[in-house]
Design a protein around this motif. Structure first.
Motif, mmCIF file in Angstrom:
data_model
loop_
_atom_site.group_PDB
_atom_site.id
_atom_site.type_symbol
_atom_site.label_atom_id
_atom_site.label_comp_id
_atom_site.label_asym_id
_atom_site.label_seq_id
_atom_site.Cartn_x
_atom_site.Cartn_y
_atom_site.Cartn_z
ATOM 1 N N TYR A 104 4.262 -25.309 0.178
ATOM 2 C CA TYR A 104 5.694 -25.245 0.474
ATOM 3 C C TYR A 104 6.318 -24.055 -0.255
ATOM 4 N N VAL A 105 7.177 -23.333 0.419
ATOM 5 C CA VAL A 105 7.892 -22.215 -0.202
ATOM 6 C C VAL A 105 9.373 -22.594 -0.300
ATOM 7 N N SER A 106 9.893 -22.658 -1.519
ATOM 8 C CA SER A 106 11.293 -23.064 -1.695
ATOM 9 C C SER A 106 12.231 -21.930 -1.309
ATOM 10 N N ASP A 107 13.522 -22.230 -1.215
ATOM 11 C CA ASP A 107 14.518 -21.208 -0.892
ATOM 12 C C ASP A 107 14.458 -20.063 -1.900
ATOM 13 N N ALA A 108 14.139 -20.396 -3.146
ATOM 14 C CA ALA A 108 14.083 -19.374 -4.193
ATOM 15 C C ALA A 108 12.764 -18.597 -4.156
ATOM 16 N N GLY A 109 11.838 -19.005 -3.266
ATOM 17 C CA GLY A 109 10.566 -18.297 -3.145
ATOM 18 C C GLY A 109 9.438 -18.894 -3.963
ATOM 19 N N ASP A 110 9.700 -20.001 -4.668
ATOM 20 C CA ASP A 110 8.635 -20.639 -5.455
ATOM 21 C C ASP A 110 7.686 -21.389 -4.524
ATOM 22 N N ILE A 111 6.391 -21.292 -4.851
ATOM 23 C CA ILE A 111 5.377 -21.913 -4.000
ATOM 24 C C ILE A 111 4.805 -23.132 -4.710
ATOM 25 N N SER A 112 4.735 -24.268 -4.004
ATOM 26 C CA SER A 112 4.196 -25.476 -4.614
ATOM 27 C C SER A 112 3.249 -26.177 -3.637
ATOM 28 N N ASP A 113 2.332 -26.981 -4.217
ATOM 29 C CA ASP A 113 1.304 -27.620 -3.393
ATOM 30 C C ASP A 113 1.876 -28.678 -2.459
ATOM 31 N N THR A 114 2.974 -29.276 -2.874
ATOM 32 C CA THR A 114 3.599 -30.268 -1.996
ATOM 33 C C THR A 114 5.065 -29.897 -1.797
ATOM 34 N N ALA A 115 5.655 -30.513 -0.791
ATOM 35 C CA ALA A 115 7.052 -30.224 -0.449
ATOM 36 C C ALA A 115 7.930 -31.395 -0.877
ATOM 37 N N PRO A 116 9.263 -31.186 -0.892
ATOM 38 C CA PRO A 116 10.153 -32.287 -1.269
ATOM 39 C C PRO A 116 9.954 -33.504 -0.370
ATOM 40 N N THR A 117 10.028 -34.667 -0.983
ATOM 41 C CA THR A 117 9.817 -35.907 -0.229
ATOM 42 C C THR A 117 11.111 -36.662 0.011
ATOM 43 N N GLU A 118 12.217 -36.205 -0.605
ATOM 44 C CA GLU A 118 13.464 -36.918 -0.324
ATOM 45 C C GLU A 118 13.990 -36.466 1.036
ATOM 46 N N ARG A 119 14.649 -37.379 1.716
ATOM 47 C CA ARG A 119 15.232 -37.051 3.016
ATOM 48 C C ARG A 119 16.543 -36.334 2.759
ATOM 49 N N PRO A 120 16.617 -35.028 3.069
ATOM 50 C CA PRO A 120 17.799 -34.252 2.705
ATOM 51 C C PRO A 120 19.052 -34.783 3.387
ATOM 52 N N SER A 121 18.956 -35.212 4.620
ATOM 53 C CA SER A 121 20.144 -35.775 5.249
ATOM 54 C C SER A 121 19.709 -36.652 6.408
ATOM 55 N N PRO A 122 20.298 -37.815 6.494
ATOM 56 C CA PRO A 122 20.026 -38.648 7.671
ATOM 57 C C PRO A 122 20.720 -38.025 8.873
ATOM 58 N N ALA A 123 20.338 -38.441 10.070
ATOM 59 C CA ALA A 123 21.038 -37.954 11.258
ATOM 60 C C ALA A 123 22.487 -38.412 11.167
ATOM 61 N N VAL A 124 23.386 -37.474 11.421
ATOM 62 C CA VAL A 124 24.815 -37.783 11.353
ATOM 63 C C VAL A 124 25.208 -38.624 12.574
ATOM 64 N N THR A 125 26.081 -39.565 12.368
ATOM 65 C CA THR A 125 26.542 -40.363 13.511
ATOM 66 C C THR A 125 27.854 -39.783 14.032
ATOM 67 N N LEU A 126 28.170 -40.125 15.268
ATOM 68 C CA LEU A 126 29.400 -39.621 15.872
ATOM 69 C C LEU A 126 30.525 -40.601 15.561
#
Ligand SMILES: [Zn+2]
Length: 475
Positions: A366-388
């Motif tokens: 995984y490559v972060s926005d800052a350019g850091d490289i890691s073996d795994t990526a974030p596991t938290e759900r950044p945002s649920p689907a927005v409802t109308l």
């Protein structure tokens, strides 16, 4: 930059309408034009500009109009990248609404433009200048709307907070992110309106649809890497880093992530079916069936936007391999960029990619926005689907019907990312809502000779005034 995207509507022949004339008095018109001009003529690029100057100018406009100093703040992590936060107090009957807009603009070179991009020019019914579409038009509209409410003595049933911020287009001091981290109390709200997305689309000046961004895909980059002992290129062997990588990328190219709709995209296809015609409209209706029609999915998937609305996408964007013309490659690397449906994690998609590539010699990191490289990526759900939200959708439909009768309100999941990704991630559902009309073929955000129709600007102003009044009046 949530670039207003070109919506590929080939056959639009539905009922269309001109905006009903906006009812704005001359004094408000003059003030609006002055504030819009002031914003355009303050350079807010990352390289040499300053959002602080723009934030302070807008703060002065608000305090001049009678806002108490306590309710208007200019703050930020560094001198050149400050943000404005202002609050119009309501009766407190409901939790606040937050309006966000970025003050920064994309770089613009004088030699690329027909006019000076940092000069506000009115010509042939258009306002020209960097930021006239993205998004100083909307920044001005939000400031003026607060000033009008103040002048009218209007007391909303909830606070209306305005945050005009730095570094949406780039730079290291994103104002929305910073405010959420350091001053959440200042901008905490029930939900967020962000006119960086959505808007009225017109053909030859006639309104065809109002698009509302609800929910955004999640951005993720992955690095694919193959290591190999290499050797002399006169003695090739089957175990070759470049071939490992290119074979695997070909598998990725052919792979399609599963079809998946959420409330927003399901409504999108249902309403687009009324705007489209023929096979495309029939296919959009067939998507909603259970189970959905596979042939319809396949046909709609050939369109880049429709495809992106119905699944996660991943595509190779960079390639780098080998070290000499006469040596077997010791390293081969690629970057794969994914746009992930809400509700899925970056780590989930990283594991999907490992399976799709089906080659254990390839490391997927995984490559972060800052350019850091890691073996795994974030596991938290950044945002649920927005409802109308029904309250918001009803208000939008009401005001849109008044101003652009016949043009449907169509919710869209944004395929790019805007500052809404931060507010969505902070649990404040964010909607891209704008009443500024732009022709399908006149999208110039980030481009040269950026412009907005003079009438569109005033209509957009009237729209926000009516919409916010509807949203903040007792039900
Ligand atoms: Zn923007």
């Amino acid at each position: 930059m949530n670039l207003r995207r070109y919506l590929p509507i080939a056959a639009l022949f539905c009922a269309v309408a001109f905006a009903s004339a906006a009812q704005i008095d001359d004094a408000t018109k003059q003030l609006s034009r002055d504030i819009f001009r002031q914003l355009i003529e303050i350079n807010t690029t990352d390289s040499t500009g300053s959002t602080t100057v723009a934030a302070e100018a807008m703060a002065k406009r608000l305090t001049d109009a009678g806002f108490p100093e306590n309710d208007v703040q200019v703050l930020g992590p560094n001198a050149r990248k400050k943000n404005l936060v202002a609050r119009l107090h309501g009766t407190g009957g409901r939790r606040p609404i937050l309006l966000i807009g970025h003050l920064d603009v994309v770089e613009a070179k004088r030699e690329d433009w027909s006019t000076d991009p940092f000069q506000f020019i009115e010509r042939d019914g258009y306002f020209y200048g960097r930021g006239t579409q993205d998004m100083k038009d909307a920044d001005a509209i939000m400031v003026i709307t607060l000033i009008r409410f103040r002048q009218e003595g209007y007391r909303p049933d909830r606070d209306i907070i305005l945050a005009l911020t730095a570094d949406e287009e780039g730079g290291k001091s994103n104002g929305v992110d910073w405010l959420l981290q350091d001053h959440r109390d200042l901008i905490d709200a029930e939900y967020v309106l962000n006119p960086d997305g959505g808007g009225v689309y017109t053909q030859a000046g006639k309104a065809v649809m109002m698009s509302v961004d609800a929910s955004e895909k999640i951005y993720a980059d992955y690095q694919l890497e193959v290591k190999n002992p290499g050797g002399h290129s006169s003695l090739p062997v089957p175990d070759n880093a470049i071939y490992h990588l290119t074979d695997a990328l070909a598998r990725l190219e052919r792979y399609r992530f599963p079809f998946e709709l959420n409330e927003v995209t399901r409504t999108y296809f249902q309403r687009m079916a009324e705007v489209e015609s023929g096979q495309t409209a029939a296919d959009m209706r067939a998507l909603a069936k259970n189970p959905p029609n596979r042939a319809a999915i396949a046909r709609l998937s050939t369109d880049a936007l429709f495809n992106a609305e119905m699944r996660t996408t991943c595509v190779a964007t960079r390639l780098d391999a080998g070290h000499a013309n006469n040596a077997l490659p010791q390293t081969a690397r690629a970057i794969v960029n994914c746009r992930i449906l809400p509700g899925h994690t970056s780590e989930e998609v990283r594991r999907n990619i490992v399976q799709i590539l089906a080659d254990p010699s390839i490391a997927v990191r995984y490559v972060s926005d800052a350019g850091d490289i890691s073996d795994t990526a974030p596991t938290e759900r950044p945002s649920p689907a927005v409802t109308l939200r029904p309250d918001l959708m009803n208000a939008l439909e009401k005001v849109s019907r008044e101003m652009w009768p016949g043009a449907p309100v169509i919710p869209t999941m944004a395929t790019g990312a805007s500052d809404g990704v931060f507010t969505d991630g902070a649990g404040m559902p964010t909607y891209g809502v704008s009443g500024v009309a732009i022709d399908f073929n006149d999208v110039r955000a980030h481009g040269r000779d950026e412009r907005v129709r003079v009438q569109s600007f005033y209509d957009g102003l009237e729209f926000y005034h009516r919409l916010l009044r509807t949203l903040t009046s007792p039900q």
